[in-house]
Design an enzyme around this catalytic site. Structure first.
Site, PDB file in Angstrom:
ATOM      1  N   ARG A  69       2.528   2.825  -3.265  1.00  0.00           N
ATOM      2  CA  ARG A  69       0.695   3.861  -3.992  1.00  0.00           C
ATOM      3  C   ARG A  69       1.595   5.054  -4.209  1.00  0.00           C
ATOM      4  NH1 ARG A  69      -3.248   0.764  -5.404  1.00  0.00           N
ATOM      5  NH2 ARG A  69      -3.472   1.871  -7.028  1.00  0.00           N
ATOM      6  N   HIS A  70       2.227   5.419  -3.313  1.00  0.00           N
ATOM      7  CA  HIS A  70       1.888   6.776  -2.788  1.00  0.00           C
ATOM      8  C   HIS A  70       3.425   7.097  -3.635  1.00  0.00           C
ATOM      9  CE1 HIS A  70      -0.273   7.304  -0.586  1.00  0.00           C
ATOM     10  NE2 HIS A  70      -0.252   6.781  -0.318  1.00  0.00           N
ATOM     11  N   ARG A  71       2.960   8.040  -4.855  1.00  0.00           N
ATOM     12  CA  ARG A  71       4.387   8.043  -6.193  1.00  0.00           C
ATOM     13  C   ARG A  71       5.389   9.299  -5.832  1.00  0.00           C
ATOM     14  NH1 ARG A  71      -0.852   7.843  -9.715  1.00  0.00           N
ATOM     15  NH2 ARG A  71      -1.421   8.623  -8.290  1.00  0.00           N
ATOM     16  N   ARG A  98      -3.687   8.713   5.090  1.00  0.00           N
ATOM     17  CA  ARG A  98      -3.898   7.278   5.277  1.00  0.00           C
ATOM     18  C   ARG A  98      -3.483   6.982   7.683  1.00  0.00           C
ATOM     19  NH1 ARG A  98      -4.199   2.930   1.235  1.00  0.00           N
ATOM     20  NH2 ARG A  98      -2.538   3.700   0.748  1.00  0.00           N
ATOM     21  N   GLN A 149       0.885  -1.218   0.525  1.00  0.00           N
ATOM     22  CA  GLN A 149       0.079   0.510  -0.183  1.00  0.00           C
ATOM     23  C   GLN A 149       0.903   1.420   0.024  1.00  0.00           C
ATOM     24  OE1 GLN A 149      -3.225  -0.172   3.277  1.00  0.00           O
ATOM     25  NE2 GLN A 149      -1.732  -1.898   3.674  1.00  0.00           N
ATOM     26  N   LEU A 150       1.874   1.291   0.786  1.00  0.00           N
ATOM     27  CA  LEU A 150       2.393   2.456   1.364  1.00  0.00           C
ATOM     28  C   LEU A 150       3.431   2.827  -0.190  1.00  0.00           C
ATOM     29  CD1 LEU A 150       4.078   4.760   2.850  1.00  0.00           C
ATOM     30  CD2 LEU A 150       6.018   2.893   2.986  1.00  0.00           C
TER      31      LEU A 150
HETATM   32  C1  LIG Z   1      -8.786   3.383   2.322  1.00  0.00           C
HETATM   33  C2  LIG Z   1      -8.496   2.954   1.011  1.00  0.00           C
HETATM   34  C3  LIG Z   1      -8.910   2.761   0.714  1.00  0.00           C
HETATM   35  C4  LIG Z   1      -8.333   1.532  -1.161  1.00  0.00           C
HETATM   36  N1  LIG Z   1      -8.233   0.932  -1.762  1.00  0.00           N
HETATM   37  C5  LIG Z   1      -7.898   0.548  -3.017  1.00  0.00           C
HETATM   38  C6  LIG Z   1      -7.903  -0.511  -3.880  1.00  0.00           C
HETATM   39  O1  LIG Z   1      -9.011  -1.251  -3.422  1.00  0.00           O
HETATM   40  N2  LIG Z   1      -7.451  -0.818  -5.148  1.00  0.00           N
HETATM   41  C7  LIG Z   1      -6.491  -0.026  -5.338  1.00  0.00           C
HETATM   42  O2  LIG Z   1      -5.790  -0.276  -6.531  1.00  0.00           O
HETATM   43  N3  LIG Z   1      -6.052   0.795  -4.739  1.00  0.00           N
HETATM   44  C8  LIG Z   1      -6.517   1.957  -3.911  1.00  0.00           C
HETATM   45  N4  LIG Z   1      -6.073   2.635  -2.367  1.00  0.00           N
HETATM   46  C9  LIG Z   1      -4.787   3.136  -3.068  1.00  0.00           C
HETATM   47  C10 LIG Z   1      -4.715   4.767  -3.819  1.00  0.00           C
HETATM   48  O3  LIG Z   1      -5.679   4.239  -4.505  1.00  0.00           O
HETATM   49  C11 LIG Z   1      -3.897   5.130  -4.066  1.00  0.00           C
HETATM   50  O4  LIG Z   1      -3.195   4.170  -5.058  1.00  0.00           O
HETATM   51  C12 LIG Z   1      -3.201   5.443  -2.761  1.00  0.00           C
HETATM   52  O5  LIG Z   1      -3.446   6.100  -1.996  1.00  0.00           O
HETATM   53  C13 LIG Z   1      -1.780   6.978  -3.941  1.00  0.00           C
HETATM   54  O6  LIG Z   1      -2.458   7.776  -3.720  1.00  0.00           O
HETATM   55  P1  LIG Z   1      -2.462   8.833  -4.682  1.00  0.00           P
HETATM   56  O7  LIG Z   1      -1.953   7.977  -6.125  1.00  0.00           O
HETATM   57  O8  LIG Z   1      -3.583  10.362  -4.180  1.00  0.00           O
HETATM   58  O9  LIG Z   1      -1.311   9.090  -4.059  1.00  0.00           O
HETATM   59  P2  LIG Z   1       0.266   9.780  -4.397  1.00  0.00           P
HETATM   60  O10 LIG Z   1       0.346   8.409  -5.154  1.00  0.00           O
HETATM   61  O11 LIG Z   1       0.593   9.765  -3.707  1.00  0.00           O
HETATM   62  O12 LIG Z   1       0.376  11.109  -5.159  1.00  0.00           O
HETATM   63  C14 LIG Z   1       0.072  12.233  -5.136  1.00  0.00           C
HETATM   64  C15 LIG Z   1      -0.858  13.533  -5.281  1.00  0.00           C
HETATM   65  O13 LIG Z   1      -0.505  13.282  -7.184  1.00  0.00           O
HETATM   66  C16 LIG Z   1      -0.980  13.212  -7.860  1.00  0.00           C
HETATM   67  N5  LIG Z   1      -0.413  12.644  -8.757  1.00  0.00           N
HETATM   68  C17 LIG Z   1       0.459  11.550  -8.626  1.00  0.00           C
HETATM   69  N6  LIG Z   1       0.677  10.700  -9.799  1.00  0.00           N
HETATM   70  C18 LIG Z   1      -0.260  11.090 -10.280  1.00  0.00           C
HETATM   71  C19 LIG Z   1      -0.247  10.701 -11.852  1.00  0.00           C
HETATM   72  N7  LIG Z   1       0.219   9.993 -12.822  1.00  0.00           N
HETATM   73  N8  LIG Z   1      -0.666  11.283 -12.563  1.00  0.00           N
HETATM   74  C20 LIG Z   1      -1.672  12.690 -12.255  1.00  0.00           C
HETATM   75  N9  LIG Z   1      -1.462  13.003 -11.072  1.00  0.00           N
HETATM   76  C21 LIG Z   1      -0.969  12.509  -9.906  1.00  0.00           C
HETATM   77  C22 LIG Z   1      -2.741  13.355  -7.061  1.00  0.00           C
HETATM   78  O14 LIG Z   1      -2.890  14.597  -7.090  1.00  0.00           O
HETATM   79  C23 LIG Z   1      -2.057  12.170  -6.127  1.00  0.00           C
HETATM   80  O15 LIG Z   1      -3.082  12.707  -5.262  1.00  0.00           O
HETATM   81  C24 LIG Z   1      -6.526   2.775  -1.566  1.00  0.00           C
HETATM   82  C25 LIG Z   1      -6.424   4.102  -0.341  1.00  0.00           C
HETATM   83  C26 LIG Z   1      -6.802   3.814   0.272  1.00  0.00           C
HETATM   84  C27 LIG Z   1      -6.248   5.070   1.298  1.00  0.00           C
END
Ligand SMILES: Cc1cc2nc3c(=O)[nH]c(=O)nc-3n(C[C@H](O)[C@H](O)[C@H](O)COP(=O)(O)OP(=O)(O)OC[C@H]3O[C@@H](n4cnc5c(N)ncnc54)[C@H](O)[C@@H]3O)c2cc1C
Length: 235
Positions: free
Chosen positions: A84-86, A173, A81-82
């Site tokens: 996924r924060h890009r 988170r 999960q961690l």
């Molecule tokens: C409660 C919860 C449940 C979840 N359940 C699932 C699930 O069932 N399945 C699943 O696959 N994932 C799930 N996730 C993961 C979620 O979909 C995100 O992948 C993860 O939380 C990272 O968040 P983010 O993409 O906003 O943030 P980050 O990757 O941290 O990016 C921060 C911000 O930068 C911007 N950004 C980053 N990259 C791009 C890009 N390429 N294009 C445009 N803008 C960008 C966006 O504004 C983004 O919000 C869950 C997350 C949470 C918190």
């Protein structure tokens, strides 16, 4: 195989992170050069400047402060999960290079609180570790033997995020609906960030607290109702 325990340490951070961000912000509205920029700003001015910047949502400025955490005693389920924060940098212990014969594991509270289930869980971990070792002895390399390892398997990871990404990470988170293990990690990271940069992270937390919006729809925990001016988005 011992049970893993969460350990988080803020290893490194930008020196004077709040001054670094306030200095960068000051440049945008100032005709002066680098030498003057870093002078004449008291701690009070730095704080006041930062508060204003954050209130105005001028958040690119706080990207100038970065924080590096060493994290261990967490499960692979958490790090999946961690990462996924890009907008962060990661270096994780490799299951190709580090053999996991005696791997530690995380036991979820729902299982730990039930002695019969906990026993089954631990037996299963021991069984996996035994088969894993047998595979290695039979000549399978670690990169293939790791396919046996569970999500519960303990891992170690170094993470660097800037303050803006940290605020976003905490929004997602530290929400009650985030999965319990990553929420525990986020809460500890936030506690340590606040010790170093109290103004930067003063209003960090879940969306209901920071933005006064709950995005969780029907799954909402309802806490937003107790927050003045907060609204709920959902069907
Ligand atoms: C409660 C919860 C449940 C979840 N359940 C699932 C699930 O069932 N399945 C699943 O696959 N994932 C799930 N996730 C993961 C979620 O979909 C995100 O992948 C993860 O939380 C990272 O968040 P983010 O993409 O906003 O943030 P980050 O990757 O941290 O990016 C921060 C911000 O930068 C911007 N950004 C980053 N990259 C791009 C890009 N390429 N294009 C445009 N803008 C960008 C966006 O504004 C983004 O919000 C869950 C997350 C949470 C918190």
């Amino acid at each position: 195989m011992p049970e893993a325990t969460l350990f988080v340490k803020l290893l490194y951070y930008t020196p004077e992170p709040e001054r670094a961000c306030a200095t960068a912000a000051r440049q945008s509205h100032s005709a002066v050069g680098v030498k003057e920029l870093t002078q004449k700003m008291s701690d009070e001015q730095v704080n006041a400047f930062l508060k204003k910047i954050i209130k105005l949502n001028h958040l690119s400025v706080i990207e100038h402060a970065s924080f590096t955490f060493g994290i261990e005693g967490v499960s692979r389920a958490l790090t999946h999960q961690l990462v996924r924060h890009r907008l962060a940098s990661y270096t994780q212990q490799s299951q190709r290079y580090v053999k996991a014969n005696d791997f530690s594991y995380v036991i979820p509270p729902s299982i730990k609180n039930n002695p019969a289930l906990e026993k089954k869980f631990v037996d299963e971990m021991n069984s996996v570790a035994k088969i894993y070792s047998e595979f290695l002895e039979a000549g399978v390399n670690a990169e293939d033997a790791r396919f046996l390892l569970p999500n519960a398997c303990e891992t170690k990871i170094v993470v660097t995020m800037n303050a803006r990404e940290l605020l976003h990470f905490f929004k997602e988170r530290s929400c009650v609906l985030a999965q319990w293990e990553i929420r525990g990690l986020a809460e500890e990271m936030l506690r340590q960030c606040r010790e170093i940069a109290p103004t930067l992270f003063a209003h960090a937390g879940p969306s209901c607290v920071v933005d006064k919006v709950c995005w969780q729809g029907k799954r909402s925990c309802g806490k937003w109702k107790a927050i003045e001016g907060a609204r709920w988005e959902g069907e």
